[in-house]
Design a protein around this motif. Structure first.
Motif, mmCIF file in Angstrom:
data_model
loop_
_atom_site.group_PDB
_atom_site.id
_atom_site.type_symbol
_atom_site.label_atom_id
_atom_site.label_comp_id
_atom_site.label_asym_id
_atom_site.label_seq_id
_atom_site.Cartn_x
_atom_site.Cartn_y
_atom_site.Cartn_z
ATOM 1 N N TYR A 37 0.829 -1.198 0.147
ATOM 2 C CA TYR A 37 0.138 0.084 0.078
ATOM 3 C C TYR A 37 0.864 1.206 -0.035
ATOM 4 C CZ TYR A 37 -3.167 3.825 0.800
ATOM 5 O OH TYR A 37 -3.871 4.866 0.533
ATOM 6 N N ILE A 38 1.900 1.222 0.612
ATOM 7 C CA ILE A 38 2.778 2.373 0.539
ATOM 8 C C ILE A 38 3.152 2.620 -0.712
ATOM 9 C CG2 ILE A 38 4.916 3.380 1.757
ATOM 10 C CD1 ILE A 38 2.463 2.948 3.583
ATOM 11 N N ASP A 39 3.782 1.525 -1.434
ATOM 12 C CA ASP A 39 4.193 1.823 -2.902
ATOM 13 C C ASP A 39 3.140 2.250 -3.510
ATOM 14 O OD1 ASP A 39 6.565 0.885 -2.235
ATOM 15 O OD2 ASP A 39 6.133 -1.343 -2.974
ATOM 16 N N PHE A 40 1.711 1.833 -3.515
ATOM 17 C CA PHE A 40 0.623 2.517 -4.350
ATOM 18 C C PHE A 40 0.356 3.930 -3.797
ATOM 19 C CE2 PHE A 40 -3.951 2.897 -4.188
ATOM 20 C CZ PHE A 40 -4.272 2.975 -5.518
ATOM 21 N N GLY A 41 0.517 4.124 -2.462
ATOM 22 C CA GLY A 41 0.241 5.482 -2.216
ATOM 23 C C GLY A 41 1.411 6.403 -2.665
ATOM 24 N N ASP A 72 3.338 5.942 -5.631
ATOM 25 C CA ASP A 72 3.449 5.971 -6.774
ATOM 26 C C ASP A 72 2.136 6.578 -7.664
ATOM 27 O OD1 ASP A 72 5.992 5.011 -6.868
ATOM 28 O OD2 ASP A 72 5.232 2.949 -7.268
ATOM 29 N N ILE A 73 0.888 6.123 -7.030
ATOM 30 C CA ILE A 73 -0.334 6.732 -7.730
ATOM 31 C C ILE A 73 -0.991 7.773 -6.714
ATOM 32 C CG2 ILE A 73 -2.790 5.786 -8.165
ATOM 33 C CD1 ILE A 73 -0.399 4.479 -9.961
ATOM 34 N N LEU A 74 -1.033 7.702 -5.522
ATOM 35 C CA LEU A 74 -2.006 8.662 -4.993
ATOM 36 C C LEU A 74 -1.103 9.863 -4.734
ATOM 37 C CD1 LEU A 74 -3.472 6.240 -2.086
ATOM 38 C CD2 LEU A 74 -4.466 6.888 -4.357
ATOM 39 N N ALA A 75 0.019 9.677 -4.280
ATOM 40 C CA ALA A 75 0.746 11.067 -4.159
ATOM 41 C C ALA A 75 1.328 11.473 -5.409
ATOM 42 C CB ALA A 75 2.131 10.787 -3.098
ATOM 43 N N GLU A 76 1.926 10.573 -6.237
ATOM 44 C CA GLU A 76 2.792 11.292 -7.368
ATOM 45 C C GLU A 76 1.775 11.559 -8.451
ATOM 46 O OE1 GLU A 76 6.201 8.855 -8.405
ATOM 47 O OE2 GLU A 76 7.075 9.212 -6.478
ATOM 48 N N LYS A 77 0.817 10.496 -8.583
ATOM 49 C CA LYS A 77 -0.018 10.840 -9.666
ATOM 50 C C LYS A 77 -1.365 11.474 -9.543
ATOM 51 C CE LYS A 77 -2.788 8.013 -13.353
ATOM 52 N NZ LYS A 77 -3.241 6.699 -13.542
ATOM 53 N N MET A 78 -1.812 11.556 -8.273
ATOM 54 C CA MET A 78 -3.219 12.222 -7.919
ATOM 55 C C MET A 78 -2.773 13.640 -7.223
ATOM 56 S SD MET A 78 -5.030 10.110 -9.530
ATOM 57 C CE MET A 78 -6.644 10.944 -9.040
ATOM 58 N N GLY A 79 -1.757 13.494 -6.791
ATOM 59 C CA GLY A 79 -1.237 14.692 -5.818
ATOM 60 C C GLY A 79 -1.894 14.619 -4.302
ATOM 61 N N TYR A 82 -2.951 -1.781 -9.744
ATOM 62 C CA TYR A 82 -1.434 -2.069 -9.199
ATOM 63 C C TYR A 82 -1.032 -3.133 -8.670
ATOM 64 C CZ TYR A 82 2.644 0.158 -7.046
ATOM 65 O OH TYR A 82 3.882 0.670 -6.621
ATOM 66 N N PRO A 83 0.088 -3.660 -8.559
ATOM 67 C CA PRO A 83 1.314 -2.898 -9.355
ATOM 68 C C PRO A 83 1.127 -3.014 -10.927
ATOM 69 C CG PRO A 83 2.118 -5.034 -8.385
ATOM 70 C CD PRO A 83 0.643 -4.736 -7.934
ATOM 71 N N PRO A 84 1.920 -2.424 -11.659
ATOM 72 C CA PRO A 84 1.888 -2.285 -13.121
ATOM 73 C C PRO A 84 2.133 -3.804 -13.752
ATOM 74 C CG PRO A 84 3.298 -0.492 -12.364
ATOM 75 C CD PRO A 84 3.092 -1.494 -11.067
ATOM 76 N N LYS A 85 3.137 -4.328 -13.326
ATOM 77 C CA LYS A 85 3.139 -5.843 -13.676
ATOM 78 C C LYS A 85 1.813 -6.508 -13.880
ATOM 79 C CE LYS A 85 5.574 -10.414 -13.122
ATOM 80 N NZ LYS A 85 6.614 -11.156 -12.173
ATOM 81 N N TYR A 86 0.855 -6.435 -13.155
ATOM 82 C CA TYR A 86 -0.230 -7.332 -12.873
ATOM 83 C C TYR A 86 -1.531 -6.552 -13.344
ATOM 84 C CZ TYR A 86 2.593 -10.454 -10.511
ATOM 85 O OH TYR A 86 3.425 -11.620 -10.058
ATOM 86 N N ALA A 132 3.483 8.608 5.971
ATOM 87 C CA ALA A 132 4.420 9.916 5.906
ATOM 88 C C ALA A 132 5.676 9.806 5.430
ATOM 89 C CB ALA A 132 4.196 10.644 7.377
ATOM 90 N N PRO A 133 6.702 9.051 6.399
ATOM 91 C CA PRO A 133 7.990 9.050 5.673
ATOM 92 C C PRO A 133 8.314 8.616 4.432
ATOM 93 C CG PRO A 133 7.569 7.410 7.604
ATOM 94 C CD PRO A 133 6.203 8.049 7.467
ATOM 95 N N GLU A 134 7.424 7.451 3.863
ATOM 96 C CA GLU A 134 7.827 6.751 2.781
ATOM 97 C C GLU A 134 7.009 7.210 1.661
ATOM 98 O OE1 GLU A 134 8.409 2.595 2.450
ATOM 99 O OE2 GLU A 134 9.189 2.642 4.666
ATOM 100 N N ALA A 135 5.824 7.728 1.870
ATOM 101 C CA ALA A 135 4.978 7.974 0.602
ATOM 102 C C ALA A 135 4.675 9.408 0.776
ATOM 103 C CB ALA A 135 3.497 7.257 0.572
#
Length: 431
Positions: A158-162, A164-171, A415-419, A197-200
């Protein structure tokens, strides 16, 4: 509570016989523990039954012995779960137990497993605290295995999704957490809160804990909106269709993602009355919307042929887990010569099923070894499924995927992109 005996003498056998009614005595007994009225429980039971039917049809196990499946209903209640485990151990005298229990129920009967030392495989529970018990006291807890990725692996995905998608793509930069009051809810909240907070770069600005019997979520959603958060993270494993449908009907002006167990099954759209669009959730694999490898598809086709007229009409992830888990447990028993000994545990630790799709690893049913360190988290996960939480995901199954239900009733892995089989979207009423 009522318990039933199920005798699988040949493929397709589905007749349930009442205990003491003259059922044939099996050579090897497998106990099922879970809620027979729940989709998760039935999915585990049916996956196990199909595997047992195939083994019996193939000539049996351990020198031609037949396998009998004994059911013990927990009703998703901790006290009933303890009684169910005691029944399987003391009355039915099973050799192996396969569980479709929810986290709180597994925690309830876990001391009984330590007492009876019966090899036990959990196919639904993902509570990291159980794996921690193996880390702390391996000798007493070693008969226990979990072939679904534990909470910590789920949170990492979920942190990776947060990020890559929620923070970087959605802002999005802030979240309010809606957490049910269960062991599962507390575990997921703790892990997500520590890492977002620390990772995403996403701040948790409020946490709302609610009772699983809640029927009116409007005050909770109002508080979430008033918090000023960019989105909602829901953690719900009990009665999740209620919070889902109310979110849609109330047109809550925030996107909602997280862990929503009701959305993991194909009945979700029907259960919410078509009010489930826009919901996204983490899901163990295989999930709805997941592209299946040939072996998984063959199992799913057999499941649908046998049970497609009743719910769950398609196996949940734990149905797949039960099917493969039964096969692995008996492969280990063949190597060890029996169940319920240290030799079986050692043999089970070595079980490793790799499923490929288009020439690459797609799913894997293996186990982390005692003392083996997962490089990203720097910790050990003895007897947990061998998940892979580092791209390019080529050393094991993904810990989880994120799935989404769209407003037209369709679903996809986003998410993730591979799947991924679709794109992450916000509901039409959310700006």
């Amino acid at each position: 509570m009522t318990w039933n005996l199920r005798y699988a003498a040949k493929a397709g056998a589905v007749a349930a016989l009442t205990l003491g009614a003259g059922a044939a005595t099996a050579d090897v007994k497998v106990g099922f523990i879970g809620a027979l009225a729940s989709d998760a429980g039935r999915s585990t039971l049916r996956g196990a039954q199909i595997a047992i039917d195939e083994l019996n049809e193939g000539g049996g196990v351990l020198g031609g012995q037949m396998i009998e499946l004994v059911e013990a209903d927990t009703g998703e209640d901790v006290t009933e779960g303890i009684k169910a485990y005691e029944y399987l151990a003391e009355t039915a005298e099973v050799d192996f137990i396969i569980s479709g229990s929810i986290d709180d129920v597994s925690l309830g009967w876990l001391p009984r497993m330590v007492e009876y030392q019966i090899p036990t495989l959990d196919t639904w529970t993902s509570y990291i605290g159980i794996i921690d018990k193996l880390v702390e006291d391996y000798d007493n807890f070693k008969p226990y295995f979990m072939n679904v990725a534990s909470d910590e692996a789920l949170a990492t995905l979920y942190i990776d999704f947060g990020k890559d998608i929620l923070a970087e793509k959605m802002g999005w930069k802030s979240v309010v957490i809606l957490q049910e009051d269960t062991a599962f809810g507390g575990a997921i909240n703790g892990l997500v809160s520590q890492l977002l907070a620390p990772e995403a770069g996403i701040e948790v600005i409020d946490t709302i804990t609610y009772d699983v019997a809640t029927v009116d979520f409007s005050p909770i959603f109002n508080r979430a909106v008033e918090s000023g958060a960019d989105f909602i993270y829901i953690i719900s494993s009990v009665n999740s269709q209620v919070v889902s449908s109310q979110y849609v009907k109330l047109q809550v002006p925030l996107a909602m993602t997280g862990v929503n167990v009701s959305a993991l099954g194909q009945e979700y759209w029907e259960d919410t009355g078509g009010a489930g669009g826009g919901i996204s959730t983490l899901s163990p694999v295989p999930s709805v919307g997941f592209a299946l490898d040939p072996a998984s598809k063959a199992f799913a086709d057999k499941y649908v042929a046998l049970y497609g007229d009743s719910r769950p009409k398609f196996p949940h992830f734990n149905g797949f887990n039960a099917y493969h888990g039964i096969k692995q447990a008996f492969a280990a028993a063949e190597e060890a010569g029996e169940f319920n000994n240290s030799t079986w545990v050692t043999a089970m630790e070595k079980q490793d099923i790799v499923l490929e799709k288009d020439g690459e690893m797609w799913l894997r049913y293996g186990f982390w070894q005692p003392g083996e360190v997962e490089p990203r988290t720097g910790r050990t996960y003895p007897h947990n499924i061998k998940f892979d939480i580092t791209a390019p995901y080529d050393d094991g199954a993904p810990s989880m995927v994120v799935i989404q239900w769209y407003e037209d009733g369709s679903n996809a892995v986003v998410y993730p992109p591979k799947y991924a089989t679709g794109e992450f979207q916000v509901p039409s009423w959310v700006r």
